[in-house]
Design an enzyme around this catalytic site. Structure first.
Site, PDB file in Angstrom:
ATOM      1  N   ASN A   7       0.875  -1.180   0.000  1.00 55.21           N
ATOM      2  CA  ASN A   7       0.000   0.000   0.000  1.00 55.21           C
ATOM      3  C   ASN A   7       0.909   1.226   0.000  1.00 55.21           C
ATOM      4  O   ASN A   7       1.443   1.602   1.033  1.00 55.21           O
ATOM      5  CB  ASN A   7      -0.883  -0.049   1.253  1.00 55.21           C
ATOM      6  N   ARG A  91      -2.689  -1.986  -3.377  1.00 55.31           N
ATOM      7  CA  ARG A  91      -3.855  -1.149  -3.198  1.00 55.31           C
ATOM      8  C   ARG A  91      -3.752   0.001  -4.198  1.00 55.31           C
ATOM      9  O   ARG A  91      -2.735   0.700  -4.243  1.00 55.31           O
ATOM     10  CB  ARG A  91      -3.889  -0.589  -1.784  1.00 55.31           C
ATOM     11  N   HIS A 180     -12.965   3.518  -0.003  1.00 57.82           N
ATOM     12  CA  HIS A 180     -12.974   2.511   1.082  1.00 57.82           C
ATOM     13  C   HIS A 180     -13.703   1.235   0.649  1.00 57.82           C
ATOM     14  O   HIS A 180     -14.205   0.482   1.489  1.00 57.82           O
ATOM     15  CB  HIS A 180     -13.665   3.023   2.359  1.00 57.82           C
ATOM     16  N   HIS A 208     -17.762   2.936   7.806  1.00 61.05           N
ATOM     17  CA  HIS A 208     -16.302   2.978   7.938  1.00 61.05           C
ATOM     18  C   HIS A 208     -15.956   4.364   8.475  1.00 61.05           C
ATOM     19  O   HIS A 208     -16.015   5.363   7.748  1.00 61.05           O
ATOM     20  CB  HIS A 208     -15.655   2.719   6.572  1.00 61.05           C
ATOM     21  N   ASN A 211     -10.055   8.339  10.103  1.00 61.33           N
ATOM     22  CA  ASN A 211      -9.686   9.720   9.767  1.00 61.33           C
ATOM     23  C   ASN A 211     -10.489  10.180   8.566  1.00 61.33           C
ATOM     24  O   ASN A 211     -10.953  11.301   8.488  1.00 61.33           O
ATOM     25  CB  ASN A 211      -8.197   9.819   9.468  1.00 61.33           C
ATOM     26  N   ARG A 241     -11.667  16.818   7.165  1.00 53.15           N
ATOM     27  CA  ARG A 241     -12.497  17.128   5.983  1.00 53.15           C
ATOM     28  C   ARG A 241     -13.918  17.458   6.424  1.00 53.15           C
ATOM     29  O   ARG A 241     -14.426  16.891   7.376  1.00 53.15           O
ATOM     30  CB  ARG A 241     -12.520  15.924   5.035  1.00 53.15           C
ATOM     31  N   ASP A 283      -8.122  14.167  15.899  1.00 54.89           N
ATOM     32  CA  ASP A 283      -8.185  12.827  16.473  1.00 54.89           C
ATOM     33  C   ASP A 283      -9.370  12.756  17.436  1.00 54.89           C
ATOM     34  O   ASP A 283      -9.438  13.528  18.398  1.00 54.89           O
ATOM     35  CB  ASP A 283      -6.861  12.548  17.209  1.00 54.89           C
ATOM     36  N   GLY A 331     -10.989   3.012  12.722  1.00 48.03           N
ATOM     37  CA  GLY A 331     -10.564   3.514  14.034  1.00 48.03           C
ATOM     38  C   GLY A 331     -11.693   3.960  14.953  1.00 48.03           C
ATOM     39  O   GLY A 331     -11.789   3.520  16.102  1.00 48.03           O
ATOM     40  N   GLU A 334     -14.600   1.065  15.254  1.00 45.83           N
ATOM     41  CA  GLU A 334     -14.196  -0.099  16.053  1.00 45.83           C
ATOM     42  C   GLU A 334     -14.017   0.249  17.529  1.00 45.83           C
ATOM     43  O   GLU A 334     -14.095  -0.631  18.381  1.00 45.83           O
ATOM     44  CB  GLU A 334     -12.872  -0.668  15.511  1.00 45.83           C
ATOM     45  N   GLU A 384      -8.422  -4.708   5.116  1.00 48.12           N
ATOM     46  CA  GLU A 384      -8.291  -4.479   3.675  1.00 48.12           C
ATOM     47  C   GLU A 384      -7.145  -5.301   3.089  1.00 48.12           C
ATOM     48  O   GLU A 384      -7.232  -5.793   1.971  1.00 48.12           O
ATOM     49  CB  GLU A 384      -8.067  -2.981   3.412  1.00 48.12           C
TER      50      GLU A 384
END
Ligand code: ADP
Length: 401
Positions: A7, A91, A180, A208, A211, A241, A283, A331, A334, A384
């Site tokens: 990746n 990827r 994704h 999903h 970030n 974003r 974060d 992140g 989960e 992934e």
């Protein structure tokens, strides 16, 4: 039967080596700051201690050589020889409308990925560098491209078209592509396995949330709508974003501040979302900590993210005409019981009821809905790399037959 998964970002290379007989990860690593002063490698095989080293990695080709050397290293390696690698899976972020599934790389494939560079100017060039570096270094090993956009190629036109003049689609390929895809595909299928039902019979919303975040309506195993679009800004608010907003607001801000498109793009991609709203961090962990101290903007950002997720779940249930499962991954999905709980608030009318005790789970597969919930709510850590390894292995095994 070893498959290497790569990746490549513009300044990073992530890799994993799989033994496809057991699907076990034999080694994995990360090279950071490729082409920048201060590059370093972190490499781990599942036996020896983790290796962390500052190294000079001026370009992707040097990085690829470095990781291949480590894979056959006496202490840190996992292979006797590079001949054990049967294929490399890459990827690739954007496959445009050219790729609805993974493919073995050929000259034509490289040209088509190149054609998609204007659609993903930051990502596809890096992915191509990784593929070319591998082709140069292991010329006899097949390379496979696995696209983030491929899973979403099943969306119907009424979901992927924008209400712009038709020429914008015809001339510039402006439409919703979605991203994704590999993650949405993996968690939807894994959720079906956990439910013990064929994915073809299920209507699932996969969330999903990392970030970068996107939600997808997966009807009968196929993506029928997704919240990211032409680019990676729309949908729910993300780390930096903005998520969905009225395009006229963008034009207005540009006029007010005399910004060109590059400066506005920076605001939308890098200065917005959790970071922009709170002024604290991109974060979620930091934002949650600030919210615990009653920071108002942190509380607002959390409310906005959860509300966005809830709104998309409702919209996609309507789009599919029903809902069997909601899946949280990446992140935030989960790990954040706060976002999951708030996102599911008020969804009982759809038959989705969260169990606040079961919801305390972090980072592992679990059912988090109540026993009487008609809609299953699940946490499924994404993988992934495993999908890339499986697709790669399947394609090269087929080709060998
Ligand atoms: P990327 O999109 O870069 O792959 P990840 O999937 O790793 O991102 O997700 C990163 C996000 O997950 C960050 O916002 C981070 O705060 C959040 N996250 C990770 N662990 C936790 C946690 N324990 N609680 C809340 N949020 C978490």
């Amino acid at each position: 039967m070893k498959v290497l998964v790569l990746n490549c970002g513009s300044s990073s290379i992530k890799y994993q080596v799989f033994d496809m007989r057991t699907e076990e990860v034999l080694a994995k690593g990360l090279i950071e700051r490729v082409g920048i002063e201060g590059s370093r490698i972190k490499h781990q095989n599942m036996r020896a201690e983790e290796l962390k080293q500052d190294v000079s990695v001026p370009n992707h080709k040097v990085g690829v050589k470095l990781l291949l050397d480590l894979l056959v290293d006496e202490t840190h390696g996992v292979l006797k020889s590079l001949d054990e690698i049967v294929a490399v899976g890459h990827r690739v972020v954007h496959g445009g409308e050219a790729f609805a599934r993974s493919v073995i790389v050929s000259k034509e494939v490289l040209d088509a990925v190149e054609d998609c560079v204007p659609l993903a100017p930051l990502h596809n060039p890096a992915n191509l560098m990784g593929i070319r570096a591998m082709m140069d270094t292991l010329p006899n090993v097949p390379q496979v491209a696995v696209f983030d956009t491929a899973f979403h190629q099943t969306m119907p036109p009424h979901a992927y078209m924008f209400g712009l003049p038709y020429r914008c689609y015809k001339e510039y390929k402006v439409r919703r592509y979605g991203f994704h895809g590999t993650s949405h595909y993996y968690v939807a299928n894994r959720a079906a396995e956990m439910l013990g039902r064929p994915v073809e019979d299920l209507k699932i919303v996969t969330c999903h949330l990392g970030n970068g975040s996107s939600l997808t309506a997966v009807d009968g195993g196929k993506s029928v709508d997704t919240s990211l679009g032409f680019g990676t800004v729309p949908g729910v608010i993300m780390g930096t974003r903005s998520g969905d907003l009225d395009p006229t607001a963008i034009l207005y801000i540009m006029e007010q501040e005399g910004l060109d498109s590059k400066a506005m793009s920076h605001i939308l991609h890098k200065e917005s979302g959790l970071l922009g709203l709170t002024g604290i961090s991109s974060d979620l962990r930091d934002v949650e900590a600030a919210a615990e101290s009653q920071n108002e903007r942190a509380l607002l950002a959390i409310e906005m993210l959860a509300y966005g997720v809830r709104k998309y779940i409702g919209a996609y249930a309507a789009a599919m005409g029903g809902l069997d499962a909601i899946v949280f991954t990446a992140g935030i999905g989960e790990n954040s019981d706060v976002i999951r709980a708030k996102a599911c608030e008020g969804l009982a009318f759809l038959g989705a009821k969260l169990d606040s005790n079961k919801n305390k789970v972090r980072g592992k597969e679990a059912f988090i809905s109540t026993d009487d919930s008609k809609v299953a709510i699940l946490v499924v850590p994404t993988n992934e790399e495993l999908v890339i390894a499986r697709d790669t292995w399947a394609l090269v095994s087929d080709a060998a037959r």
